[in-house]
Scaffold this motif. Structure first.
Motif, PDB file in Angstrom:
ATOM      1  N   ARG A 126       0.847  -1.191   0.000  1.00 13.82           N
ATOM      2  CA  ARG A 126       0.000   0.000   0.000  1.00 13.82           C
ATOM      3  C   ARG A 126       0.883   1.240   0.000  1.00 13.82           C
ATOM      4  N   LYS A 127       0.322   2.354  -0.445  1.00 12.30           N
ATOM      5  CA  LYS A 127       1.108   3.555  -0.720  1.00 12.30           C
ATOM      6  C   LYS A 127       1.865   4.060   0.501  1.00 12.30           C
ATOM      7  N   GLU A 128       1.225   4.055   1.668  1.00 11.21           N
ATOM      8  CA  GLU A 128       1.879   4.590   2.860  1.00 11.21           C
ATOM      9  C   GLU A 128       3.158   3.817   3.201  1.00 11.21           C
ATOM     10  N   CYS A 129       3.110   2.507   3.023  1.00  7.93           N
ATOM     11  CA  CYS A 129       4.300   1.682   3.287  1.00  7.93           C
ATOM     12  C   CYS A 129       5.382   1.964   2.248  1.00  7.93           C
ATOM     13  N   MET A 130       4.971   2.080   1.002  1.00 11.07           N
ATOM     14  CA  MET A 130       5.930   2.372  -0.064  1.00 11.07           C
ATOM     15  C   MET A 130       6.620   3.713   0.166  1.00 11.07           C
ATOM     16  N   ASP A 131       5.844   4.706   0.564  1.00 13.15           N
ATOM     17  CA  ASP A 131       6.430   6.023   0.828  1.00 13.15           C
ATOM     18  C   ASP A 131       7.449   5.952   1.960  1.00 13.15           C
ATOM     19  N   SER A 132       7.132   5.185   3.016  1.00 14.67           N
ATOM     20  CA  SER A 132       8.056   5.059   4.141  1.00 14.67           C
ATOM     21  C   SER A 132       9.360   4.392   3.722  1.00 14.67           C
ATOM     22  N   LEU A 133       9.238   3.276   3.004  1.00 11.49           N
ATOM     23  CA  LEU A 133      10.426   2.513   2.623  1.00 11.49           C
ATOM     24  C   LEU A 133      11.290   3.285   1.632  1.00 11.49           C
ATOM     25  N   LEU A 134      10.678   3.804   0.578  1.00 11.54           N
ATOM     26  CA  LEU A 134      11.454   4.517  -0.435  1.00 11.54           C
ATOM     27  C   LEU A 134      12.023   5.821   0.123  1.00 11.54           C
ATOM     28  N   GLY A 135      11.271   6.464   1.015  1.00 14.17           N
ATOM     29  CA  GLY A 135      11.792   7.667   1.664  1.00 14.17           C
ATOM     30  C   GLY A 135      13.006   7.358   2.514  1.00 14.17           C
ATOM     31  N   GLY A 136      12.994   6.223   3.212  1.00  9.89           N
ATOM     32  CA  GLY A 136      14.147   5.813   4.007  1.00  9.89           C
ATOM     33  C   GLY A 136      15.364   5.526   3.149  1.00  9.89           C
ATOM     34  N   LEU A 137      15.138   4.880   2.001  1.00  5.80           N
ATOM     35  CA  LEU A 137      16.257   4.604   1.095  1.00  5.80           C
ATOM     36  C   LEU A 137      16.855   5.897   0.551  1.00  5.80           C
ATOM     37  N   ARG A 138      15.993   6.857   0.231  1.00  4.20           N
ATOM     38  CA  ARG A 138      16.512   8.156  -0.237  1.00  4.20           C
ATOM     39  C   ARG A 138      17.345   8.823   0.851  1.00  4.20           C
ATOM     40  N   GLU A 139      16.881   8.752   2.076  1.00  2.00           N
ATOM     41  CA  GLU A 139      17.627   9.357   3.188  1.00  2.00           C
ATOM     42  C   GLU A 139      18.994   8.716   3.337  1.00  2.00           C
ATOM     43  N   LEU A 140      19.081   7.423   3.026  1.00  3.23           N
ATOM     44  CA  LEU A 140      20.354   6.701   3.110  1.00  3.23           C
ATOM     45  C   LEU A 140      21.166   6.819   1.821  1.00  3.23           C
ATOM     46  N   ASP A 141      20.636   7.552   0.849  1.00  6.67           N
ATOM     47  CA  ASP A 141      21.294   7.747  -0.442  1.00  6.67           C
ATOM     48  C   ASP A 141      21.526   6.402  -1.134  1.00  6.67           C
ATOM     49  N   ILE A 142      20.503   5.558  -1.094  1.00  6.48           N
ATOM     50  CA  ILE A 142      20.577   4.243  -1.731  1.00  6.48           C
ATOM     51  C   ILE A 142      19.573   4.197  -2.871  1.00  6.48           C
ATOM     52  N   ASP A 143      20.030   3.860  -4.061  1.00  9.02           N
ATOM     53  CA  ASP A 143      19.157   3.657  -5.209  1.00  9.02           C
ATOM     54  C   ASP A 143      18.615   2.234  -5.126  1.00  9.02           C
ATOM     55  N   ILE A 144      17.311   2.090  -5.246  1.00  4.27           N
ATOM     56  CA  ILE A 144      16.707   0.761  -5.112  1.00  4.27           C
ATOM     57  C   ILE A 144      17.291  -0.228  -6.122  1.00  4.27           C
ATOM     58  N   LYS A 145      17.774   0.260  -7.261  1.00  2.09           N
ATOM     59  CA  LYS A 145      18.383  -0.626  -8.265  1.00  2.09           C
ATOM     60  C   LYS A 145      19.656  -1.273  -7.744  1.00  2.09           C
TER      61      LYS A 145
END
Length: 323
Positions: free
Chosen positions: A44-63
């Motif tokens: 669901r969107k709220e979970c996706m926003d949390s996870l992807l936002g955390g990765l951005r904060e860590l400067d990690i590209d999901i790829k």
């Protein structure tokens, strides 16, 4: 929110809206070329926003990541599709990986309709459509890299051994880093709350499986145990002892309930003590009725398998009584 929990290891709090668990602790191990993510959150969107936002904060590209799923529940596997869509390697046990993919089809959930009759839940008008696993699971199968005990994966300076910790689900796995004494345990051991041990079928005594997995991890040398919900655990032996005591109390509670006569699974669950904000069984949310009867059933089957109870099928409903 992102928190550093160990050297090059971070915890992203993935919001679980409208759920008593509140958040999932998704862990990220930063490697040299790739980072490992452990568990995802609901689809669901709220979970996706949390996870992807955390990765951005860590400067990690999901790829530049790989995904490790500890077990099949939707709050751990629900967003695997966003990794699949980018061609990212997704690790899971073969047992739970196959079940995750089965959860994308109706026959898996229609089995709950059979359990509804078996448990006597028809009286409460419950449906699987309100089950969070159904609402927030993957909507199409993904290709997993199956991994099992005896295998390992390297990320940065960490080498993680895959450990079979079945019980909470039939194919639950964790990651143990022996040199640093770290263990990522999913929902196997939780602090302040107790993992739900549900019913997965008559093929095995799942509560006995869980007890054996707890005993196995008790002997491990662990400084930091990273669970998927609530607090990081520094003394896993203390918590395992508490969990075993909890289930012993549960088993005795059921025996005492049955001293008043035979009963269905639903009526036993109704009379058990639950830490939930509801004044009566009638006020239980539908998902909690599924979880409560599933846990009652796991304990009833344990007592049956250890020779404490009789059971019979009567008009499609299971009836338990003391021997």
């Amino acid at each position: 929110m992102v928190t550093k929990v160990y050297e090059n290891i971070y915890m992203i709090e993935v919001i679980l809206p409208d759920n008593p668990l509140k958040v999932l602790n998704s862990y990220v191990i930063k490697g040299d070329d790739k980072s490992l993510i452990i568990d995802t959150g609901f689809n669901r969107k709220e979970c996706m926003d949390s996870l992807l936002g955390g990765l951005r904060e860590l400067d990690i590209d999901i790829k530049d990541t790989e995904l490790f799923i500890t077990h099949l529940h939707a709050d751990h596997s629900g967003m695997a599709s966003i990794f699949k869509d980018k061609g990212i390697k997704i690790y899971a046990s073969e047992i739970d990986g196959k079940l995750i993919n089965e959860m994308t089809s109706m026959p898996y959930w229609e089995r709950l309709e059979e359990f509804k009759v078996l448990f006597d839940l028809e009286r409460d008008g419950v449906t699987f459509s309100e089950h969070p696993g159904y609402k927030y699971c993957l909507k199409e199968p993904v290709e997993f890299t199956y991994i099992s005990e005896g295998k390992g994966i390297q990320f940065g300076s960490y080498f993680f051994e895959v450990i079979d910790i079945s019980g909470h689900t039939p194919g639950h796995i964790g990651l143990y880093e022996r040199n640093h004494k770290l263990f990522f345990c999913g929902d196997h051991i939780l602090d302040r709350i107790t993992p739900n041990i549900g019913f997965w079928g008559f093929e095995e005594n799942i509560l006995a499986v869980y007890f054996n997995s707890l005993a196995k991890i008790y002997s491990y040398d662990i400084d930091y145990l990273f669970p998927s919900h609530r607090n990081i655990i520094r003394d896993h032996t203390r918590r395992i002892t508490e969990l075993l005591a909890h289930h012993k109390e549960r088993l005795n509670e059921i025996i005492n309930i049955l001293k008043n006569g035979e009963s269905t699974v639903r009526d036993i669950a109704k009379r058990m003590e639950w830490n939930i904000r509801a004044n009566s069984w009638e006020e239980f949310p539908i998902p909690q009725k599924w979880f409560a009867t599933g846990e009652a059933m796991a304990h009833l089957e344990y007592l049956y398998c250890t020779g404490k109870l009789h059971k019979e099928l009567r008009e499609g409903k299971l009836i338990y009584k003391l021997k």
